[in-house]
Design a protein around this motif. Structure first.
Motif, PDB file in Angstrom:
ATOM      1  N   ALA A 351       0.726  -1.180  -0.002  1.00  0.00           N
ATOM      2  CA  ALA A 351      -0.008   0.019   0.050  1.00  0.00           C
ATOM      3  C   ALA A 351       0.886   1.094  -0.132  1.00  0.00           C
ATOM      4  N   TYR A 352       1.987   1.143   0.960  1.00  0.00           N
ATOM      5  CA  TYR A 352       2.653   2.298   1.023  1.00  0.00           C
ATOM      6  C   TYR A 352       3.756   2.624  -0.441  1.00  0.00           C
ATOM      7  N   LEU A 353       3.911   1.569  -0.727  1.00  0.00           N
ATOM      8  CA  LEU A 353       4.638   1.675  -2.065  1.00  0.00           C
ATOM      9  C   LEU A 353       3.908   2.095  -3.498  1.00  0.00           C
ATOM     10  N   ALA A 354       2.920   1.456  -3.633  1.00  0.00           N
ATOM     11  CA  ALA A 354       1.724   1.779  -4.480  1.00  0.00           C
ATOM     12  C   ALA A 354       1.282   3.361  -4.420  1.00  0.00           C
ATOM     13  N   ARG A 360       2.488  10.269  -7.912  1.00  0.00           N
ATOM     14  CA  ARG A 360       3.365  10.957  -8.464  1.00  0.00           C
ATOM     15  C   ARG A 360       3.017  11.067  -9.991  1.00  0.00           C
ATOM     16  N   ILE A 361       2.051  10.300 -10.437  1.00  0.00           N
ATOM     17  CA  ILE A 361       1.628   9.844 -11.811  1.00  0.00           C
ATOM     18  C   ILE A 361       0.333  10.951 -12.068  1.00  0.00           C
ATOM     19  N   PRO A 362       0.645  11.699 -13.153  1.00  0.00           N
ATOM     20  CA  PRO A 362      -0.588  12.771 -13.665  1.00  0.00           C
ATOM     21  C   PRO A 362      -1.600  12.061 -13.973  1.00  0.00           C
ATOM     22  N   VAL A 363      -2.956  12.366 -13.716  1.00  0.00           N
ATOM     23  CA  VAL A 363      -4.122  11.694 -14.051  1.00  0.00           C
ATOM     24  C   VAL A 363      -4.437  10.833 -12.987  1.00  0.00           C
ATOM     25  N   LEU A 364      -3.534   9.599 -12.825  1.00  0.00           N
ATOM     26  CA  LEU A 364      -3.866   8.565 -11.762  1.00  0.00           C
ATOM     27  C   LEU A 364      -3.817   9.337 -10.357  1.00  0.00           C
ATOM     28  N   ARG A 365      -3.064  10.142 -10.216  1.00  0.00           N
ATOM     29  CA  ARG A 365      -3.179  10.768  -8.847  1.00  0.00           C
ATOM     30  C   ARG A 365      -4.281  11.447  -8.319  1.00  0.00           C
ATOM     31  N   LYS A 375       1.932  17.818  -8.123  1.00  0.00           N
ATOM     32  CA  LYS A 375       2.534  17.412  -7.186  1.00  0.00           C
ATOM     33  C   LYS A 375       3.418  18.549  -6.575  1.00  0.00           C
ATOM     34  N   LYS A 376       3.649  18.746  -5.263  1.00  0.00           N
ATOM     35  CA  LYS A 376       4.758  19.440  -4.820  1.00  0.00           C
ATOM     36  C   LYS A 376       5.980  18.813  -4.467  1.00  0.00           C
TER      37      LYS A 376
END
Length: 376
Positions: A351-354, A360-365, A375-376
């Motif tokens: 969970a933490y890794l995913a 950090r991935i546009p759209v998916l975030r 993302k800052k």
């Protein structure tokens, strides 16, 4: 980072006496501790012998570790209560329009659009574990995909309901104009204890017929009591003074509930809607609030890190629990103890890794994690 459990990690309330913004640290800590318990619950649940549909199933006829489910499941409604409290704090410094906009992005998008983008993967494993995938071999692929998406809701039912309660709250606020909220300030501890009667009554209504988790009556009652009553500092101060007797009562009720209903389906209405279950659930909720108000209003490196990562843990843990449990039981002969350990480790680490990757991935975030903006 924005934390989306109703307060969106902004549970800041203006201190009328000092004029300072005071953070409710004990609420942050209640959240992440409860999420950790949810993860452990799902690890036990995957191999339990009580609620066996859609899980791997038990190792033996009698599994005393299943008692953990009876002890924690009834009072997980605590998340709705503190969500109601935090909604009050947030609406003191955010407009209703901003409030709904924020919640729609954080709660509704991941639990609807996110199902089609990502969470169908969890649906695939749910069907695989339950044997449904084999039974649907002849189903057209587009239809099967929709079924997998719906089956991938998993823990997201909570944020779906939370969004609905948030929308209802804005409408109710416009009608009651803080009259009911100001009345809630007078609530004393005996009144809060007796509110268990209301909780039991709410448990009988607004339950969806097939999917038991959508209990709009009792969860809605918890949310709005959190908003109108428990969001008052004065009420929480009174509750804090009774932390010990409330905690003792909660432990006694947990033992009684577990013993009396042992072997019966704890997550079905035949058990959930009983007076004892409602009493245990409510006393456990106010006991947890009182205990944490007394002892949990702290902040350190661990608590801040856990609070910041709890959203990702909540979102992704069940996917990795299901995946790991399926492959380990399918391709290995590991003993039960090692299975529990490996599945629990996968739930946390995966969970933490995913979360760190996807946010950090546009759209998916946005579609999966409900995080808007860059993302800052």
């Amino acid at each position: 980072m924005d934390f989306p459990f109703s307060a969106i990690y902004n549970n800041v309330k203006n201190n009328c006496k000092g004029g300072k913004n005071m953070r409710k640290l004990y609420i942050d800590n209640i959240r992440w501790i409860t999420v950790v318990l949810v993860v452990l619950y799902h690890v036990i649940y995957m191999f339990n012998g009580i609620e066996t549909f859609g899980v791997i199933g038990p190792f033996s006829d009698v599994q005393y570790q299943d008692a953990f489910q009876y002890i924690v499941y009834p009072w997980f409604m605590l998340l709705f209560v503190i969500s109601g409290m935090s909604a009050r704090y947030e609406l003191e410094h955010r407009s209703e329009k901003e409030f709904i906009k924020k919640r729609t992005g954080k709660l509704l998008v991941p639990s609807t659009l996110g199902l089609l983008v990502f969470w169908w993967i969890l649906g695939y494993y749910n069907l695989l574990i339950s044997g449904g995938l084999e039974e649907m071999a002849a189903v057209p692929k587009p239809v099967l995909f929709i079924i997998m998406a719906v089956s991938g809701i998993g823990p997201l039912w909570y944020i779906q309901m939370l969004w609905i309660f948030s929308v209802l709250l804005v409408w109710i606020r416009r009608v009651e104009k803080d009259r009911l909220w100001k009345l809630g300030e007078k609530a004393d501890v005996p009144f809060l204890v007796l509110f268990a009667i209301v909780i039991w009554g709410a448990a009988q209504i607004l339950n969806t017929p097939m999917v038991v988790v959508y209990r709009f009556g009792i969860y809605g009652a918890g949310f709005f009591v959190g908003y109108f009553v428990l969001s008052h500092d004065e009420v929480m101060d009174r509750l804090e003074k009774c932390w010990l007797p409330l905690t003792v009562c909660a432990v006694i009720l947990a033992a009684a509930f577990t013993v009396l209903y042992w072997g019966r389906p704890y997550a079905e209405h035949s058990v959930l809607d009983t007076p004892l279950c409602s009493l245990f659930a409510w006393i456990a909720v106010i006991a947890a609030l009182a205990f944490m108000k007394k002892w949990g209003d702290i902040s350190n490196t661990l608590t801040r890190w856990m609070a910041a990562k709890s959203w990702g843990l909540y979102l992704f843990h069940y996917l990795f629990i299901a995946m790991t449990a399926y492959y380990l039981t399918m391709y290995t002969k590991l003993p039960a103890v090692l299975l529990y350990l490996f599945v629990a480790a996968a739930g946390f680490a995966g969970a933490y890794l995913a979360y760190e990757i996807i946010r950090r991935i546009p759209v998916l975030r946005w579609t999966v994690c409900g995080i808007g903006g860059k993302k800052k």
